[in-house]
Design a protein around this motif. Structure first.
Motif, PDB file in Angstrom:
ATOM      1  N   GLU A   1       3.039  -1.814   9.124  1.00  0.00           N
ATOM      2  CA  GLU A   1       2.023  -2.715   9.647  1.00  0.00           C
ATOM      3  C   GLU A   1       0.617  -2.140   9.420  1.00  0.00           C
ATOM      4  OE1 GLU A   1       3.039  -3.293  13.708  1.00  0.00           O
ATOM      5  OE2 GLU A   1       4.419  -4.938  13.286  1.00  0.00           O
ATOM      6  N   ILE A   2       0.491  -0.824   9.615  1.00  0.00           N
ATOM      7  CA  ILE A   2      -0.793  -0.171   9.357  1.00  0.00           C
ATOM      8  C   ILE A   2      -1.155  -0.306   7.874  1.00  0.00           C
ATOM      9  CG2 ILE A   2      -2.022   2.029   9.335  1.00  0.00           C
ATOM     10  CD1 ILE A   2      -1.620   1.002  12.131  1.00  0.00           C
ATOM     11  N   ALA A   3      -0.179  -0.091   7.002  1.00  0.00           N
ATOM     12  CA  ALA A   3      -0.421  -0.208   5.568  1.00  0.00           C
ATOM     13  C   ALA A   3      -0.894  -1.615   5.215  1.00  0.00           C
ATOM     14  CB  ALA A   3       0.841   0.143   4.789  1.00  0.00           C
ATOM     15  N   ALA A   4      -0.323  -2.614   5.866  1.00  0.00           N
ATOM     16  CA  ALA A   4      -0.739  -3.991   5.608  1.00  0.00           C
ATOM     17  C   ALA A   4      -2.175  -4.224   6.079  1.00  0.00           C
ATOM     18  CB  ALA A   4       0.213  -4.960   6.297  1.00  0.00           C
ATOM     19  N   ALA A   5      -2.530  -3.626   7.211  1.00  0.00           N
ATOM     20  CA  ALA A   5      -3.889  -3.782   7.730  1.00  0.00           C
ATOM     21  C   ALA A   5      -4.919  -3.105   6.839  1.00  0.00           C
ATOM     22  CB  ALA A   5      -3.970  -3.215   9.147  1.00  0.00           C
ATOM     23  N   LEU A   6      -4.494  -2.077   6.100  1.00  0.00           N
ATOM     24  CA  LEU A   6      -5.404  -1.329   5.235  1.00  0.00           C
ATOM     25  C   LEU A   6      -5.364  -1.814   3.788  1.00  0.00           C
ATOM     26  CD1 LEU A   6      -4.701   2.287   6.581  1.00  0.00           C
ATOM     27  CD2 LEU A   6      -6.593   0.764   7.184  1.00  0.00           C
ATOM     28  N   ARG A   7      -4.581  -2.837   3.528  1.00  0.00           N
ATOM     29  CA  ARG A   7      -4.463  -3.334   2.160  1.00  0.00           C
ATOM     30  C   ARG A   7      -5.809  -3.886   1.681  1.00  0.00           C
ATOM     31  NH1 ARG A   7       0.236  -6.369   2.601  1.00  0.00           N
ATOM     32  NH2 ARG A   7       1.296  -4.347   2.429  1.00  0.00           N
ATOM     33  N   GLY A   8      -6.132  -3.549   0.432  1.00  0.00           N
ATOM     34  CA  GLY A   8      -7.391  -3.995  -0.138  1.00  0.00           C
ATOM     35  C   GLY A   8      -8.562  -3.083   0.163  1.00  0.00           C
ATOM     36  N   THR A   9      -8.308  -1.993   0.894  1.00  0.00           N
ATOM     37  CA  THR A   9      -9.360  -1.020   1.201  1.00  0.00           C
ATOM     38  C   THR A   9      -9.158   0.243   0.371  1.00  0.00           C
ATOM     39  OG1 THR A   9      -8.226   0.253   2.950  1.00  0.00           O
ATOM     40  CG2 THR A   9      -9.217  -1.853   3.583  1.00  0.00           C
ATOM     41  N   LEU A  10     -10.031   1.195   0.564  1.00  0.00           N
ATOM     42  CA  LEU A  10      -9.930   2.477  -0.121  1.00  0.00           C
ATOM     43  C   LEU A  10      -8.617   3.202   0.205  1.00  0.00           C
ATOM     44  CD1 LEU A  10     -11.630   4.413  -1.936  1.00  0.00           C
ATOM     45  CD2 LEU A  10     -12.491   5.450   0.169  1.00  0.00           C
ATOM     46  N   LEU A  11      -8.004   2.831   1.310  1.00  0.00           N
ATOM     47  CA  LEU A  11      -6.771   3.499   1.768  1.00  0.00           C
ATOM     48  C   LEU A  11      -5.510   2.778   1.314  1.00  0.00           C
ATOM     49  CD1 LEU A  11      -7.980   4.213   5.413  1.00  0.00           C
ATOM     50  CD2 LEU A  11      -7.971   5.803   3.493  1.00  0.00           C
ATOM     51  N   ASP A  12      -5.685   1.723   0.572  1.00  0.00           N
ATOM     52  CA  ASP A  12      -4.547   0.928   0.122  1.00  0.00           C
ATOM     53  C   ASP A  12      -3.573   1.782  -0.691  1.00  0.00           C
ATOM     54  OD1 ASP A  12      -2.803  -1.037  -0.648  1.00  0.00           O
ATOM     55  OD2 ASP A  12      -4.322  -2.356  -1.519  1.00  0.00           O
ATOM     56  N   GLY A  13      -2.305   1.791  -0.268  1.00  0.00           N
ATOM     57  CA  GLY A  13      -1.261   2.485  -1.012  1.00  0.00           C
ATOM     58  C   GLY A  13      -1.094   3.948  -0.683  1.00  0.00           C
ATOM     59  N   LEU A  14      -1.957   4.535   0.153  1.00  0.00           N
ATOM     60  CA  LEU A  14      -1.818   5.950   0.500  1.00  0.00           C
ATOM     61  C   LEU A  14      -0.671   6.140   1.497  1.00  0.00           C
ATOM     62  CD1 LEU A  14      -5.525   7.155   0.849  1.00  0.00           C
ATOM     63  CD2 LEU A  14      -3.994   7.323  -1.130  1.00  0.00           C
ATOM     64  N   PRO A  15      -0.015   7.319   1.467  1.00  0.00           N
ATOM     65  CA  PRO A  15       1.105   7.569   2.382  1.00  0.00           C
ATOM     66  C   PRO A  15       0.657   7.549   3.839  1.00  0.00           C
ATOM     67  CG  PRO A  15       1.063   9.163   0.582  1.00  0.00           C
ATOM     68  CD  PRO A  15      -0.224   8.417   0.511  1.00  0.00           C
ATOM     69  N   ILE A  16       1.485   6.953   4.683  1.00  0.00           N
ATOM     70  CA  ILE A  16       1.246   6.919   6.129  1.00  0.00           C
ATOM     71  C   ILE A  16       2.511   7.415   6.808  1.00  0.00           C
ATOM     72  CG2 ILE A  16       0.662   5.517   8.130  1.00  0.00           C
ATOM     73  CD1 ILE A  16      -0.641   3.507   6.214  1.00  0.00           C
ATOM     74  N   GLU A  17       2.361   8.477   7.603  1.00  0.00           N
ATOM     75  CA  GLU A  17       3.507   9.081   8.253  1.00  0.00           C
ATOM     76  C   GLU A  17       3.279   9.177   9.755  1.00  0.00           C
ATOM     77  OE1 GLU A  17       3.799  12.878   6.433  1.00  0.00           O
ATOM     78  OE2 GLU A  17       4.406  12.101   4.456  1.00  0.00           O
ATOM     79  N   GLU A  18       4.357   9.309  10.497  1.00  0.00           N
ATOM     80  CA  GLU A  18       4.256   9.514  11.938  1.00  0.00           C
ATOM     81  C   GLU A  18       3.858  10.950  12.216  1.00  0.00           C
ATOM     82  OE1 GLU A  18       7.854   8.361  13.817  1.00  0.00           O
ATOM     83  OE2 GLU A  18       7.676   6.251  13.217  1.00  0.00           O
ATOM     84  N   GLY A  19       2.914  11.123  13.170  1.00  0.00           N
ATOM     85  CA  GLY A  19       2.439  12.446  13.543  1.00  0.00           C
ATOM     86  C   GLY A  19       2.737  12.757  14.993  1.00  0.00           C
TER      87      GLY A  19
END
Length: 276
Positions: free
Chosen positions: A6-24
């Motif tokens: 869901e976070i990846a979808a919210a960041l789609r089209g931005t500079l962060l699009d496609g970067l790995p997102i992991e639980e911390g």
């Protein structure tokens, strides 16, 4: 949002699009793979998405020391942020630093010209404190338009992000499980706040700065904090008190209070530094 997809979808089209997102740790989510030359734009992309994600972004190093706070600890910190006076927890080291005649010359404003510095020195009553000398310098500076112009040139390096720390590698963007930036000390450690009531005082300072200056926490590098700000103080008492606040939390900042007080009236960014 708690789902990385869901976070990846919210960041789609931005500079962060496609970067790995992991639980911390502590229910955080961590974005990696950010280019060191794009740190502030990457943060701005995540910050713009905060209303949708419900998460405040903070840049940190990958080896940052982390806390895993309980819900009770977070609630207590939120209460403290709104009630604690941070300036009873933090004070600039020069407030009570005693000066005698043999030390006075070290703190006179020679960067504003020898004549100006000597005039300030003649008005000092000894013994005194570093704070008193700095305050006298500020008052004399505001009354001398030529000295103010020299001062602007002196503090140009302090305006904006030019003094910010930029790591060459090992950077991550941490998405805290809250949109309230003043709760960041629940997860992140800042050396300048490692004291009794330090996290509470830091949370209260961030809460105040957001209200007064539109300050937003961008990065926490362990011994350094970086903010962008939306409003600047007026040249005078507002700038003076803000400078002392920044110095209280940034014990290793090099500028004098009068220099920082000038700089914050024109700067859209702050840098704090406190180290062992």
């Amino acid at each position: 949002m708690d789902d990385p997809d869901e976070i990846a979808a919210a960041l789609r089209g931005t500079l962060l699009d496609g970067l790995p997102i992991e639980e911390g740790l502590g229910e955080t989510l961590v974005v990696t793979g950010i280019e060191p030359t794009q740190l502030l734009p990457a943060w701005r992309a995540a910050r713009a998405a905060t209303p949708e994600t419900g998460r405040w972004p903070v840049l940190t190093s990958v080896d940052e020391q982390w806390h895993d706070p309980s819900s009770e600890e977070i609630e207590a910190l939120d209460r403290a942020a709104r009630t604690v006076d941070p300036w009873t927890v933090f004070r600039w080291w020069g407030t009570d630093s005693q000066l005698g005649r043999e030390d006075l010359h070290l703190w006179l404003p020679s960067r504003l010209g020898e004549d100006f510095a000597q005039r300030v020195g003649r008005d000092v009553t000894l013994p005194t404190t570093r704070l008193a000398v700095e305050r006298l310098t500020w008052e004399r500076l505001l009354a001398d338009s030529a000295a103010v112009e020299r001062g602007w040139r002196t503090v140009a390096r302090l305006v904006g992000t030019g003094d910010w720390y930029t790591p060459s590698e090992g950077v991550q963007l941490v998405l805290l499980p809250t949109p309230m930036q003043w709760l960041a000390p629940a997860w992140l450690s800042y050396f300048g706040a490692l004291r009794p009531q330090g996290p509470e005082g830091l949370a209260a300072a961030i809460w105040q700065w957001e209200q007064q200056w539109g300050a937003e926490l961008v990065a926490s590098w362990g011994t350094m904090l970086q903010f962008v700000v939306g409003r600047q103080p007026a040249l005078g008492e507002q700038a003076w008190h803000l400078a002392l606040q920044l110095l209280a939390l940034g014990g290793n900042l090099e500028p004098s209070p009068w220099e920082l007080a000038l700089a914050v009236t024109r700067s859209d960014a702050w840098f704090l530094h406190d180290r062992p």
